[in-house]
Design a protein around this motif. Sequence first.
Motif, PDB file in Angstrom:
ATOM      1  N   UNK A 140       2.340  80.279  -0.140  1.00  0.00           N
ATOM      2  CA  UNK A 140       3.728  79.973  -0.476  1.00  0.00           C
ATOM      3  C   UNK A 140       3.987  78.503  -0.146  1.00  0.00           C
ATOM      4  N   UNK A 141       5.073  77.924  -0.694  1.00  0.00           N
ATOM      5  CA  UNK A 141       5.395  76.533  -0.341  1.00  0.00           C
ATOM      6  C   UNK A 141       5.674  76.394   1.154  1.00  0.00           C
ATOM      7  N   UNK A 142       5.323  75.231   1.699  1.00  0.00           N
ATOM      8  CA  UNK A 142       5.569  74.911   3.104  1.00  0.00           C
ATOM      9  C   UNK A 142       6.391  73.632   3.155  1.00  0.00           C
ATOM     10  N   UNK A 143       7.528  73.678   3.855  1.00  0.00           N
ATOM     11  CA  UNK A 143       8.441  72.536   3.958  1.00  0.00           C
ATOM     12  C   UNK A 143       8.408  71.997   5.383  1.00  0.00           C
ATOM     13  N   UNK A 144       8.308  70.677   5.508  1.00  0.00           N
ATOM     14  CA  UNK A 144       8.266  70.021   6.814  1.00  0.00           C
ATOM     15  C   UNK A 144       9.417  69.029   6.945  1.00  0.00           C
ATOM     16  N   UNK A 145       9.832  68.776   8.191  1.00  0.00           N
ATOM     17  CA  UNK A 145      10.800  67.722   8.477  1.00  0.00           C
ATOM     18  C   UNK A 145      10.087  66.644   9.285  1.00  0.00           C
ATOM     19  N   UNK A 146      10.249  65.395   8.863  1.00  0.00           N
ATOM     20  CA  UNK A 146       9.604  64.267   9.535  1.00  0.00           C
ATOM     21  C   UNK A 146      10.674  63.319  10.040  1.00  0.00           C
ATOM     22  N   UNK A 147      10.435  62.750  11.211  1.00  0.00           N
ATOM     23  CA  UNK A 147      11.440  61.970  11.921  1.00  0.00           C
ATOM     24  C   UNK A 147      11.538  60.522  11.460  1.00  0.00           C
ATOM     25  N   UNK A 148      11.348  60.238  10.207  1.00  0.00           N
ATOM     26  CA  UNK A 148      11.514  58.859   9.720  1.00  0.00           C
ATOM     27  C   UNK A 148      11.451  58.869   8.211  1.00  0.00           C
ATOM     28  N   UNK A 149      11.716  57.691   7.625  1.00  0.00           N
ATOM     29  CA  UNK A 149      11.323  57.478   6.241  1.00  0.00           C
ATOM     30  C   UNK A 149       9.811  57.315   6.254  1.00  0.00           C
ATOM     31  N   UNK A 150       9.107  58.258   5.637  1.00  0.00           N
ATOM     32  CA  UNK A 150       7.657  58.230   5.713  1.00  0.00           C
ATOM     33  C   UNK A 150       7.099  56.938   5.122  1.00  0.00           C
ATOM     34  N   UNK A 151       5.972  56.419   5.689  1.00  0.00           N
ATOM     35  CA  UNK A 151       5.195  56.989   6.791  1.00  0.00           C
ATOM     36  C   UNK A 151       5.409  56.243   8.118  1.00  0.00           C
ATOM     37  N   UNK A 152       6.570  55.677   8.364  1.00  0.00           N
ATOM     38  CA  UNK A 152       6.783  54.847   9.548  1.00  0.00           C
ATOM     39  C   UNK A 152       6.803  55.677  10.822  1.00  0.00           C
ATOM     40  N   UNK A 153       6.325  55.078  11.911  1.00  0.00           N
ATOM     41  CA  UNK A 153       6.403  55.650  13.261  1.00  0.00           C
ATOM     42  C   UNK A 153       5.795  57.046  13.339  1.00  0.00           C
TER      43      UNK A 153
END
Length: 299
Positions: free
Chosen positions: A202-215
């Motif tokens: 199934x689809x997998x959704x992630x949350x990332x703590x920046x505008x990718x790919x910074x930090x």
Amino acid sequence: MIHTNAADTTASHGLLHDHASLIVHGPDRPGIVAAVADVLRARGANIVALGQHSDNPAGGAFFQRTVFHLPGLSAALPELEAALHHVVRDELGLTWRLRDLSVPLRVGILASRSTHCLLDLLWRQRRGELPITVPMVVSNHPDVADDVRFFGIPFLHVPSAGAERELPEKEMVGLLAGNVDVVVLARYMRVLSGKFLNDVGVPVINIHHSFLPAFIGAGPYRKARERGVKLIGATAHYVTEDLDEGPIIEQDVVRVSHAESVAELTRRGADVERQVLARAVLWHCQDRVIRDHNRTIVL
């Protein structure tokens, strides 16, 4: 582009009885909108929301999301699906999918120790702001167990340590596969393998703590403060084998200054992460997101 969503506001965060979403995409050509509308009209359906996009009307790609109301939808679905198969796929050469919007999607959540995104999703689900059910929360740490059980949701602890991924991922696949329609990583702090993504199905959704790919990596807000950033943000995206390179669903930012401490940046960043992830999950569960290679069309 046509994008009208006024009718969605009647129950935009909940379940819609006798409503369905129809997604159509493929090579652009004249007559797609009319052909789809004719199929629906012939069966007594009333279109209540329509969004469409063409990236090039001269041979480009076409994307359309239609929400319609049809009394007795469940009984009408087999005939409607057969008609759409004939017109949309056979005659127009397009891909399509149809979903009954009265049926909530089953969302499995993976978490670690952070609670801000996890608890925000659980509160929104309890309040009826997300058209989902949560069959389980799986975590590689026991820290959030009591918080999850407060919502009456099963909590499952699958420990992980070091670089070993095969055994915990195999256990998680056994729990998730066939029991969920989408997996959401609510700050799950482990990198998932391509095998897991394939096996979970199934689809997998992630949350990332920046505008990718910074930090990328540990201590992102400390790194942001050291660089004197003026904006911090968050990115929700679909997970692929390429780390943090999957199709982006939603992004947002908040303005900051040199005066903010790391703790204040972290607090404000957590607020953005919650909002961005909630919007991404909502839009996915409303069938607003169409994946096109490594980008998304959000209608």
